[in-house]
Design an enzyme around this catalytic site. Structure first.
Site, short mmCIF file in Angstrom:
data_model
loop_
_atom_site.label_atom_id
_atom_site.label_comp_id
_atom_site.label_asym_id
_atom_site.label_seq_id
_atom_site.Cartn_x
_atom_site.Cartn_y
_atom_site.Cartn_z
CE LYS A 296 -11.50 5.89 8.24
NZ LYS A 296 -9.83 5.78 8.41
CD GLN B 63 -9.25 4.89 0.62
OE1 GLN B 63 -8.21 4.75 0.47
NE2 GLN B 63 -9.99 4.07 1.27
CE LYS C 12 -10.30 1.29 -1.59
NZ LYS C 12 -9.02 0.95 -1.26
CE LYS D 92 -3.65 4.92 0.87
NZ LYS D 92 -4.70 3.76 1.23
N GLY E 128 -4.25 2.91 8.34
CA GLY E 128 -3.08 2.03 7.73
C GLY E 128 -2.91 1.89 6.54
CG ASP E 129 -2.23 1.74 2.29
OD1 ASP E 129 -3.27 1.40 1.78
OD2 ASP E 129 -1.11 1.50 1.49
CB THR F 85 -8.54 -5.10 3.88
OG1 THR F 85 -8.47 -4.07 4.69
CG2 THR F 85 -8.17 -4.84 2.40
CG ASN G 217 -3.80 -5.85 7.39
OD1 ASN G 217 -4.81 -5.61 6.78
ND2 ASN G 217 -4.15 -6.47 8.82
CB SER H 87 -11.74 2.46 8.71
OG SER H 87 -10.52 1.93 8.71
P1 NDP Z 1 1.54 -4.44 4.24
O1 NDP Z 1 2.83 -3.26 4.57
O2 NDP Z 1 1.04 -5.08 5.44
O3 NDP Z 1 1.94 -5.49 3.45
C1 NDP Z 1 2.43 -5.10 2.29
C2 NDP Z 1 2.97 -6.52 1.41
O4 NDP Z 1 3.28 -6.22 0.09
C3 NDP Z 1 4.43 -6.81 2.08
O5 NDP Z 1 4.49 -8.17 1.77
C4 NDP Z 1 5.39 -6.16 1.08
O6 NDP Z 1 6.52 -6.86 0.97
C5 NDP Z 1 4.68 -6.22 -0.13
N1 NDP Z 1 5.27 -4.98 -1.10
C6 NDP Z 1 4.71 -3.97 -0.57
N2 NDP Z 1 5.39 -2.99 -1.76
C7 NDP Z 1 5.94 -3.82 -2.66
C8 NDP Z 1 6.63 -3.72 -3.89
N3 NDP Z 1 6.77 -2.31 -4.21
N4 NDP Z 1 6.72 -4.77 -4.60
C9 NDP Z 1 6.70 -5.90 -4.01
N5 NDP Z 1 5.99 -6.38 -2.97
C10 NDP Z 1 5.57 -5.12 -2.10
O7 NDP Z 1 0.56 -3.57 3.51
P2 NDP Z 1 -1.06 -4.08 3.40
O8 NDP Z 1 -1.29 -5.68 3.39
O9 NDP Z 1 -1.95 -3.22 4.43
O10 NDP Z 1 -1.54 -3.48 1.71
C11 NDP Z 1 -1.22 -4.23 0.72
C12 NDP Z 1 -1.96 -3.67 -0.49
O11 NDP Z 1 -3.39 -3.59 0.01
C13 NDP Z 1 -1.73 -2.19 -0.71
O12 NDP Z 1 -2.00 -1.83 -2.18
C14 NDP Z 1 -2.93 -1.26 0.17
O13 NDP Z 1 -2.71 -0.05 -0.45
C15 NDP Z 1 -3.95 -2.13 -0.16
N6 NDP Z 1 -5.16 -2.01 0.94
C16 NDP Z 1 -4.82 -2.13 2.22
C17 NDP Z 1 -5.91 -1.98 3.04
C18 NDP Z 1 -5.69 -2.28 4.52
O14 NDP Z 1 -6.56 -2.38 5.24
N7 NDP Z 1 -4.38 -2.44 5.20
C19 NDP Z 1 -7.07 -1.41 2.53
C20 NDP Z 1 -7.25 -1.75 1.36
C21 NDP Z 1 -6.23 -1.75 0.35
P3 NDP Z 1 7.82 -6.34 1.56
O15 NDP Z 1 7.61 -6.68 3.23
O16 NDP Z 1 9.06 -6.79 1.07
O17 NDP Z 1 7.78 -4.74 1.44
O1 2IT Z 2 -6.77 1.75 0.90
C1 2IT Z 2 -7.53 1.55 1.79
O2 2IT Z 2 -8.78 1.79 1.61
C2 2IT Z 2 -6.83 1.41 3.10
N1 2IT Z 2 -5.61 1.61 3.13
C3 2IT Z 2 -7.80 1.63 4.35
C4 2IT Z 2 -8.34 2.91 4.52
C5 2IT Z 2 -8.86 3.05 6.01
O3 2IT Z 2 -9.35 4.34 6.36
O4 2IT Z 2 -9.20 2.12 6.65
#
Ligand code: NDP
Ligand code: 2IT
Length: 459
Positions: free
Chosen positions: A100, A121, A124, A136, A175-176, A220, A251, A390
């Site tokens: 997952k 992961q 976590k 992943k 997603g991520d 998240t 997100n 999830s």
């Molecule tokens: P999104 O794609 O929705 O948003 C990512 C955000 O981070 C955007 O604002 C993006 O800006 C910015 N960003 C991405 N890459 C970079 C970079 N290299 N330098 C600067 N800014 C950057 O992703 P999420 O919000 O889902 O994910 C954000 C973080 O949270 C990640 O580390 C992800 O692994 C983690 N995460 C997400 C989960 C989820 O359920 N979605 C669960 C657990 C962890 P820009 O638009 O300019 O790229």
């Molecule tokens: O980093 C993470 O934990 C995620 N992007 C969510 C993974 C999931 O299976 O919901």
């Protein structure tokens, strides 16, 4: 090379040998080295206390993925030209449940990044207490600036290979970065068309109208704020009236901001890869609504927020860590908060850093924060609310049923409280009270390690 050169702790010979060997095998995978070092260095007391882990070569086994899938993803751009990207799925560990973990679509994706995320992961998912293994996947495809048709073409091609490797009892992606509701929709559609299967949980983060869970979108960000709230309670503090820095505007950042507002805190920053906005008056529900529309529908840049609202500043090419605040929620990407940033946060009176992103703080930043006794929550604990929800989506799909938003949110809250308690109590038990890194790593590791031993050498 690798983080071991910058270490603070002297590693035990066995643990050091495992770390050196993984660096030698894959010398260029620096994000993976960083994630592995953080886990290995902090679980050492448990390895010393229980010889069975070394006797069963658990560390050597746990750092090696069970399976890595890498493939070609051909797709057609808007001019009809064929483009090629690289796709990955790292199926890291399935000792406690089906693999997952999310898919990330971003140009910085490579095997080292996939391995760091898959490795994190494992622990976590174990912390959530739900039966989920660690994985992943993703691609170096960049959805930014692409048309919906291009994204659909890519997602369909990606699933034409990936469908062979996933399934409700095998591996359940989500997603991520770069993979949100639109991408999950296209991938789910492609999967359903190819396999003629519907109603089983092959992906999470699905739209609510076709089997998704209420509150998964929020989970998240909400979970990170719930975790911070628990940390604050240990210091007899609360969210009320606290100023908060949030990085990212995707997100995780969006719903961290929403929960901060709901709990009476004042979020003042958001960012993207181009820069950050600072709104001294605070981002309120109405302004957040604008951000959701800007980022999720118009797919615009955060700079536009500063053009729309008075009194807001925009700093290009900078992160928000220089703004004075009580709390920080790095919620964009790995290594976005370094040692210098940590020092500035401390100087400005920050009392808690809660990771919404995966590995946003460098090892040096963590060390600075911990030495200054700042409450510091590692992502594998504080951002686990996403994957936990999830897991709840999987439960609902198995039951062919759904729960209300309030029911899911209450379960998410309970899970975050439990993760906090597990990390807090375990750190105390192993002699480092307040060290959430150690507590989370040991608590997550022990369950996986015991499952591996129980299932024998070959599992
Ligand atoms: P999104 O794609 O929705 O948003 C990512 C955000 O981070 C955007 O604002 C993006 O800006 C910015 N960003 C991405 N890459 C970079 C970079 N290299 N330098 C600067 N800014 C950057 O992703 P999420 O919000 O889902 O994910 C954000 C973080 O949270 C990640 O580390 C992800 O692994 C983690 N995460 C997400 C989960 C989820 O359920 N979605 C669960 C657990 C962890 P820009 O638009 O300019 O790229
Ligand atoms: O980093 C993470 O934990 C995620 N992007 C969510 C993974 C999931 O299976 O919901």
């Amino acid at each position: 090379m690798g983080c071991i050169e910058r270490r603070e702790r002297t590693l035990d010979k066995y643990v050091e040998g495992v770390y050196k060997s993984l660096v030698e095998k894959d010398p260029l995978q620096k994000e993976f080295h960083q994630a592995a070092y953080e886990v290995l260095a902090t679980i050492e007391p448990a390895i010393k206390k229980f010889p069975k882990y070394q006797d069963n070569a658990i560390l050597e086994r746990v750092v090696e993925p069970e399976r890595i899938i890498q493939f070609r993803v051909p797709w057609k751009d808007k001019d009809g030209k064929i483009q090629i990207n690289r796709g990955y799925r790292v199926q890291y560990n399935s000792a406690i449940g089906p693999y997952k973990g999310g898919f990330r679509f971003h140009p910085t994706v490579n095997l080292g990044v996939m391995k760091f995320l898959g490795f994190e992961q494992i622990f976590k998912n174990s912390l959530t207490s739900l039966p989920m293994g660690g994985a992943k996947g993703g691609s170096d495809f960049d959805p930014k600036g692409k048309t919906d048709n291009e994204v659909e073409s890519f997602c369909t091609s990606f699933i034409m290979e990936m469908y062979k490797h996933i399934g409700q009892f095998v591996d359940v992606p989500a997603g991520d970065i770069g993979v949100g509701a639109r991408e999950i929709g296209y991938m789910y559609g492609a999967y359903r068309k190819i396999t003629n299967l519907h109603g089983t949980c092959v992906l999470t983060g699905k739209g609510v109208v076709y089997g998704g869970s209420l509150a998964r979108t929020e989970a998240t960000g909400y979970g990170a704020v719930y975790f911070c709230d628990e940390m604050l309670k240990t210091k007899k503090e609360s969210m009320k009236g606290k100023t908060a820095l949030v990085s990212g505007s995707g997100n995780v950042a969006q719903y961290a901001v929403q929960k901060l507002i709901q709990l009476g805190a004042k979020p003042v920053t958001l960012s993207d890869s181009d820069g950050y906005i600072y709104d001294p008056a605070g981002i309120d529900e109405k302004k957040l609504e604008y951000v959701l529309e800007l980022k999720n529908v118009k797919r615009g840049r955060i700079k536009e927020y500063a053009e729309k609202y008075k009194g807001v500043t925009y700093e290009a090419k900078k992160t928000p860590w220089g703004v004075k605040a009580d709390l920080a929620f790095p919620s964009a990407t790995q290594n976005e908060l370094n040692e210098k940033d940590a020092e500035i946060l401390i100087k400005n009176g920050c009392i808690a850093v809660t990771e919404g992103a995966n590995m946003p703080c460098t090892l040096e930043a963590i060390s600075v924060l911990q030495k200054a006794k700042v409450l510091y929550a590692p992502g594998k604990a504080s951002n686990a609310g996403g994957v936990a929800t999830s897991g709840l989506e999987m439960v609902q799909n198995s039951q062919r049923y759904f729960w209300s938003f309030e029911e899911v949110d209450a379960k998410l809250h309970g899970i975050m409280v439990n993760i906090h308690k597990a990390a807090y109590d375990t750190a105390k038990l192993f002699g480092e009270p307040g060290n959430y890194v150690m507590g989370a790593n040991i608590a997550g590791f022990l369950k996986v390690a015991d499952a591996m031993i129980a299932q024998g050498v070959y599992a």
